[in-house]
Design a protein around this motif. Structure first.
Motif, PDB file in Angstrom:
ATOM      1  N   LYS A  88      -0.270   0.779  -4.605  1.00 30.92           N
ATOM      2  CA  LYS A  88      -1.357   1.555  -4.025  1.00 30.92           C
ATOM      3  C   LYS A  88      -2.683   1.404  -4.768  1.00 30.92           C
ATOM      4  O   LYS A  88      -3.743   1.581  -4.184  1.00 30.92           O
ATOM      5  N   HIS A  96     -10.520   3.664   6.228  1.00 28.85           N
ATOM      6  CA  HIS A  96     -11.128   2.968   5.095  1.00 28.85           C
ATOM      7  C   HIS A  96     -12.580   2.590   5.411  1.00 28.85           C
ATOM      8  O   HIS A  96     -13.482   2.795   4.595  1.00 28.85           O
ATOM      9  N   ASN A 111       0.833  -1.211   0.000  1.00 29.87           N
ATOM     10  CA  ASN A 111       0.000   0.000   0.000  1.00 29.87           C
ATOM     11  C   ASN A 111       0.861   1.251   0.000  1.00 29.87           C
ATOM     12  O   ASN A 111       0.358   2.350  -0.210  1.00 29.87           O
ATOM     13  N   ASN A 112       2.150   1.079   0.260  1.00 36.01           N
ATOM     14  CA  ASN A 112       3.054   2.232   0.266  1.00 36.01           C
ATOM     15  C   ASN A 112       3.887   2.273  -1.017  1.00 36.01           C
ATOM     16  O   ASN A 112       4.874   2.995  -1.100  1.00 36.01           O
ATOM     17  N   ALA A 143      -4.986  -0.628  -3.025  1.00 33.90           N
ATOM     18  CA  ALA A 143      -4.888  -0.496  -1.562  1.00 33.90           C
ATOM     19  C   ALA A 143      -6.218  -0.859  -0.901  1.00 33.90           C
ATOM     20  O   ALA A 143      -6.245  -1.528   0.136  1.00 33.90           O
ATOM     21  N   ARG A 193      -6.747  -4.508  -0.480  1.00 33.37           N
ATOM     22  CA  ARG A 193      -5.950  -5.077   0.623  1.00 33.37           C
ATOM     23  C   ARG A 193      -6.587  -4.752   1.965  1.00 33.37           C
ATOM     24  O   ARG A 193      -6.642  -5.599   2.859  1.00 33.37           O
TER      25      ARG A 193
END
Lengths: 298, 660, 283
Positions: C226, C275, C220-221, C229, C232
């Motif tokens: 990403k 999220h 995600n970084n 993301a 995930r």
């Protein structure tokens, strides 16, 4: 050793599907309302060490909603508590503590969090039964009073509390309270720290270390407050009780006259003074007691 | 198209790159590996991966120079078309790996950082800390997992490849493999098979390689009829940490980042290293090779370290041979950023902080330049013909060899940070070739004669069963035989090779081979029996060991990693310029004559009846860059170079004059 | 280091007690081995010597101990086991150090959270399956030459590199009190495929483990990683996701690569919080 031998081709349950949200709610209820309530409760009780009046005034304030109070109690405290406790037991069962094998501080804290949760839950059950009674139905309260439960009378807050603590040779309840309250203080403070990680407030090891310091400081303060609350309930002797009761009665009567306290004789410690009168056979007290005992009949 | 199936054996960089590329091309892949692919030996590569890049380009570098450094470093035994193709692909390979998420070190501005490696004057090497191989492998592992989740790849981990399946025409129609847990042996029918099973360091007992680098997979192909080439070229890494279970690599990047190799001038100086003043330290690489200093090619660094300990008696330690590799003059923060991983390894396994105290290191067997012979098709521009079915196909039709277990790229000596490149490159490049090969075949994996499959399985089952039940009276212990083999090979066929020792070793290895065929197992069970798996791989080490020794014995010259002092070309001795010139001419004559005879790949064919390899020689394609003497550190190098250049010029002129 | 101590302090023998098990579902049993002491041994070399020796301390002939190993330099993640009660890599477990802590014996046991296949060899497929669950990869379009990836600042590389060193050894999950062993028994009428499906389903709803959470944060970084993301994070709030973490923080304490797992977990805690709230409002 197998944990999930379940052979299900069925859809996951509602709980499984929403486990994330439910556990976040678990984390939240631990802090608000439960933790917050505990802080208020302990601080209020600690005031008894200062003076009977302050404590009684606070209790009058808490009881000012009158008939709405059970709703607040159940909605704001008992139900969140049952949810938090029930889920907590389930959570604890999903893990397998190994702090004797891996003796890291954080791992011990993990185990203690679970143990203090259990201890706290048992304690809270005893505590609620011992003083509050749980349900306000008179027949229930009468029944449990006979076996040493439901001892607290809000309009005689200090005196009934002290009396209640003196039941059982004056040692059993104080020990239970000391262990229970300290367990809950640990559970709450450590819970704040882990919640900070769970919710992503403190992320880096440095931030977590700083949070630990803050939590420890808060824990120390809360411990002092709870010791004060404990002392306020445990240390007064029998002679103090009479004095306290006199002050409380005066405040009640004045409050009723002023209209700041809703009149409710059930919230006065009538059973307690009846018992005391029986024991001592004191005339003056007996007179008061007889008025009181006749009251419900009238 | 969608009904093609390829079995890839080996889950290191080459195998994963191949599986990933084939899956992209729409081929169903069965990936067989001894170990979960994420644990393959590629993780051990530390230093980096080479390509010319924007920065080096502006300093005069280009793909051609990368190619030239590679063939010069390999003493011209490399096949030039594949090397050229690889060098030209290198920048693209690194760009792809960057896209796949490899955390390459970055410059302050965010570009890929580069370091210098041995055998070049340019900073070509991209790196991810000191665990570049691990990072590259993980990026490929992730892509393969992604394709696996899409159903394009099936992984068979903890499966031991036992041999190719060949039909009556000799064409490879799949492989036989064994589940190392349940011991089930089964056939994997396929349209083609790719062998990407790495090196054979375990033949030497202890090496820098992982425990599964036994070379047995390559050997099983060899025994099935595939040719094995250049076996004698085994790279001995100059810097490893001696250990009782393995010799742990100390990456060349330690020198790339400024590490200096030295010994006390006084033998076994008892002072602590930091108390030895500069004047009492012998920085022998820097003194002997002023241009390259500590970054001479690996074979030379190895020999010098060996020489300083064995012949000059200057080992740091009197009990065991080692020299200092010193990083203590570099700031700690910089070391941690660029070399953290490998320094931790040293600290963890030796209990000494290399940031404070110089490391003690000694050479160790590290890489096999040789491997399965495989074909290629040269393109018009001198590289490889993209998509040609023959690229990397062994002499068994339909059986491909890529990665460390092929033999084209590294010649007589591999340059640091070129192996990761050759593995990924061959994996990616061969994808279309394999697809084209399959397209041209009439029968697919679905219509192989069942008898062919069951025959191949039952042959392996018989071998397995007879190992378990056979030799009841024998007390031959496979582990002890392995130790003996390792000792013999390490003594006779590493840094310095002498014909009498090689002859002696061949005899001993023959004997040992006979004993290995009669091993008695202490585990005769049929569940997760590592004993029998090891016994099989031990037996299969011998054909490779014999190829190494036989190839070395027959090669009476010095070339790259193969060093025979009896055939070393002398330095120039004359002081008088005319005399010196004459010596240089003679030197060049001898060099040319030697090349005529030995600038050839050693090719071994295995004769199963006699259990011996048969040797022949194959010309090396040196059409792109004519061989020239490799003169690192030789006395008189300048004049030899001059003479050689004049000759090369003359040769260039000749054909022109003839045509005019 | 003990190795530098005078020879008098060196023991003559090393007692090695190994917990053995012949196959899945069978009763484990203990065997004692006696190995001649040598300086600078590690647990791998001990097991190698046991294999070559082929007998217990009382001279009984036994098959070699089965275990898994690979690189022997702590980058492959193969040789995880419990040594003197603590999960770790056996290659970096130096005998001299172990004897310092307990001179009497060295105790070797298989990992506790994975089904034992035989002796010290366990089945860790679940570890890798978790990586699939959190989609731990960069979703590139193709493997064709499309030019370089995005430029990345050194700070981003320095944050990602430590996470990318995770070798899936399983130490973190073995020490995690919230990660439980799942060992299914194959039914009589079940095919390979059916059994595998049932296993994967059981793994899928059980805790993914710190390593997988950390890998999710790694990708995600990443500039391209990403792009999925959200998927995930959805995996991390699904059954068996990050909510199962109990903050015992054993993972970070036992990680041989010193990966900041709890930092990843806290970062994932924040990311999943945001999220979930976003998703709730955007529904």
């Amino acid at each position: 050793m197998s944990d999930s031998n379940s052979d299900s081709n069925s859809e996951p349950s509602f709980f499984t599907r929403h486990e994330f949200a439910i556990r976040r709610l678990h984390s939240l209820t631990g802090i608000v309302p439960l933790g917050l309530y505990m802080c208020v409760h302990l601080t209020t009780n600690a005031s008894l060490l200062g003076s009977v009046e302050i404590f009684q005034r606070a209790v009058f304030l808490i009881h000012s909603p009158g008939p709405l109070l059970p709703l607040i109690e159940w909605g704001g405290i008992f139900l969140p508590l049952l949810f938090h406790a029930g889920l907590g037991i389930w959570i604890a069962k999903t893990g397998r503590s190994n702090s004797s094998q891996y003796q890291f501080t954080s791992n011990k804290r993990y185990s203690w969090q679970r143990w203090t949760g259990f201890i706290g839950l048992v304690y809270l059950f005893l505590h609620v039964m011992h003083l509050h009674g749980g349900i306000h139905a008179e027949s229930w309260m009468d029944a449990i009073y006979q076996i040493g439960f439901g001892q607290f009378s809000p309009y005689n807050a200090g005196s009934s509390l002290v009396n209640a603590m003196n039941l059982g040779y004056g040692i059993i309840w104080p020990v239970i309270y000391l262990v229970g309250v300290l367990a809950l203080v640990y559970h709450f403070v450590n819970g704040i720290w882990t919640a900070g990680i769970t919710w992503g407030l403190w992320i880096s090891p440095e931030a977590q270390a700083r949070a630990t310091k803050v939590c420890v400081a808060f824990g120390v303060i809360l411990t002092v407050v709870s010791l004060a609350a404990w002392a306020g309930a445990v240390f007064p002797g029998k002679e103090d009780v009479a004095e306290m009761r006199a002050i409380e009665d005066r405040m009640y009567e004045a409050g009723v006259v002023a209209g700041t306290v809703p009149e409710n004789e059930h919230k006065r410690d009538l059973r307690g003074r009846a018992a005391a009168a029986e024991e001592s056979g004191d005339a003056a007290d007996g007179e008061q007691a007889s008025t009181a005992t006749t009251e419900p009949a009238s | 198209m969608s009904n093609q199936r390829v079995v890839v054996v080996g889950g290191g960089l080459a195998g994963l790159a191949s599986a990933m590329k084939l899956a992209e091309l729409g081929v169903a892949v069965d990936l067989i590996s001894l170990t979960p692919v994420k644990r393959s030996h590629s993780v051990c590569a530390q230093g980096g991966i080479n390509s010319c890049n924007d920065q080096t380009r502006q300093l005069g570098d280009n793909e051609w120079k990368h190619f030239d450094d590679t063939v010069y470093g390999g003493d011209f035994l490399n096949h030039q078309p594949p090397v050229k193709e690889m060098a030209y692909w290198a920048p693209k390979v690194i760009e792809l790996m960057d896209r796949l998420g490899v955390p390459f070190n970055r410059t302050g501005e965010g570009f890929l950082d580069r370091r210098r490696f041995g055998g070049t004057l340019y900073k070509r090497t991209a790196f991810a800390g000191a665990t570049t191989g691990q990072q590259l492998l993980y990026a490929l592992d992730e892509q393969v997992r992604r394709r696996e989740s899409e159903g394009l790849i099936r992984k068979f981990e903890f499966w031991d490849f036992l041999g190719p399946i060949q039909d009556e025409t000799g064409r490879c129609r799949g492989v036989v493999a064994q589940d190392m847990v349940s011991m089930e042996i089964r056939a994997f029918p396929a349209d083609a098979a790719v062998v990407a099973t790495g090196g054979c360091g375990l033949v030497y007992g202890r090496s820098t390689m992982s425990v599964f680098c036994t070379g047995s997979a390559a050997s099983r192909c060899f025994q099935a009829g595939a040719k094995y080439a250049n076996g004698e070229f085994i790279q001995v890494h100059p810097t490893a940490i001696p250990g009782s279970d393995k010799l742990r690599l100390m990456s060349e990047s330690a020198r790339g980042e400024g590490g200096r190799v030295w010994v006390p001038r006084k033998p076994h100086d008892s002072r602590a290293p930091r108390d030895i003043p500069a004047s009492d330290r012998y920085y022998f690489l820097e003194e002997r090779y002023p241009e390259y200093g500590n970054l001479v090619p690996r074979d030379i660094a190895t020999r010098e370290i060996f020489d300083i300990c064995v012949n000059d008696g200057l080992s740091v330690d009197s009990e065991r041979m080692c020299v200092y590799l010193d990083l203590t003059h570099i700031p700690k923060a910089e070391l941690d950023r660029k070399l953290g991983g490998i320094l931790e390894i040293y600290e963890k396994f030796q209990g000494v902080d290399p940031r404070i105290e110089p490391m003690r290191i000694f050479p160790a067997v590290h890489y096999s330049m040789g491997g399965l012979w495989a074909d290629y098709v040269k393109s018009a521009d001198g590289g490889l013909e993209a998509g040609a079915p023959a690229n990397h196909m062994t002499n068994i039709e339909g059986l491909y060899a890529i990665g460390e277990c092929d033999y084209h790229y590294h010649g007589a000596n591999r340059l640091g940070a070129n192996s990761l490149l050759s593995c990924i490159f061959t994996g990616l490049f061969t994808g279309p070739s394999i697809v084209n090969y399959i397209d041209n075949q009439s029968g697919g994996h679905a219509d192989i004669d069942p008898a062919t499959l069951s025959g191949a399985v039952s042959k392996q089952q018989e071998r397995h069963d007879s190992l378990l039940t056979g030799n009841p009276g024998s007390d031959e212990n496979p582990y002890l035989i392995h130790q003996e083999l390792g000792d013999i090979m390490t003594r006779a066929a590493t840094v310095v090779r002498r014909n009498d020792q090689l002859t002696d070793a061949i005899e001993k290895v023959n004997e040992l081979h006979d004993r290995a065929m009669k091993v008695n197992l202490s585990d005769t069970g049929s569940w997760s029996n590592q004993n029998v798996i090891f016994a099989k791989s031990l037996q299969d080490m011998f054909p490779i060991a014999k190829s190494i020794l036989g190839g070395a014995l027959r090669r009476d010259e010095c070339r790259g990693a193969h060093f025979k002092p009896d055939f070393e070309k002398p330095s120039l001795t004359a002081e008088d310029p005319a005399e010196r010139r004459k010596q240089a001419e003679e030197w060049c004559d001898a060099f040319e004559k030697n090349n005529d005879k030995y600038l050839k790949s050693t090719i071994a064919d295995y004769d199963n009846a006699s259990m011996q390899p048969q040797f022949s020689y194959e010309d090396v394609d040196t059409s792109l860059q004519p061989p020239r003497p490799r003169l690192y550190g030789l006395v008189g190098a300048d004049i030899i170079e001059e003479v050689w250049k004049e000759r090369a010029e003359a040769k260039k002129q000749q054909p022109q004059m003839a045509s005019s | 280091m003990i190795a530098l101590d005078p020879a008098a302090n060196r023991p003559q023998f090393i007692n090695v007690r190994v917990k053995r098990q012949d196959g899945p579902g069978q009763e484990p049993y203990w065997q004692l081995f006696k190995i001649d002491y040598e300086p600078e041994l590690n647990v791998i070399s001990i097991l190698q010597r046991i294999a070559a020796l082929g007998q217990t301390s009382d001279g009984k002939k036994v098959p070699p101990v089965v275990w898994d190993c690979g690189c022997l330099e702590e980058v492959c993640g193969s040789c995880t086991m419990q040594i003197n009660g603590r999960v770790r890599q056996s290659c970096s477990a130096l005998v001299d150090q172990l004897l310092k802590d307990n001179a009497d014996e060295i105790v070797l046991e298989p990992m506790s959270k994975f089904p034992v296949l035989r002796d010290l060899l366990v089945d860790r497929r679940r570890l890798f399956k978790a990586l699939e669950k959190v989609k731990a990869w960069v979703p590139v379009d193709s493997y064709y030459n499309m030019g370089p990836g995005e430029r990345q600042l050194r700070a981003a590389q320095e944050q990602n590199y430590p996470l990318s060193q995770c070798m899936s050894c399983g130490c973190c999950v073995d020490a995690c009190p919230q990660y439980n062993k799942i060992e299914l028994e194959r039914k009589k009428d079940e095919t390979d495929e059916e059994f595998r499906k049932r296993e994967e389903k059981a793994w899928d709803t059980a805790f993914v483990g710190p390593h997988a959470i950390s890998q999710a944060m790694l990708f995600n970084n990443h500039p391209t990683g990403k792009s999925i993301a959200g998927e995930r994070l959805d995996a991390l709030i699904a059954p068996g996701g990050i909510q199962a973490c109990g903050n015992a923080q054993n993972c970070v304490a036992v990680c041989p690569k010193e990966i900041p797992l709890t930092t990843s977990i806290a970062r994932a805690g924040r990311a999943t919080t945001i999220h979930t709230i976003k998703k709730w409002f955007e529904k």
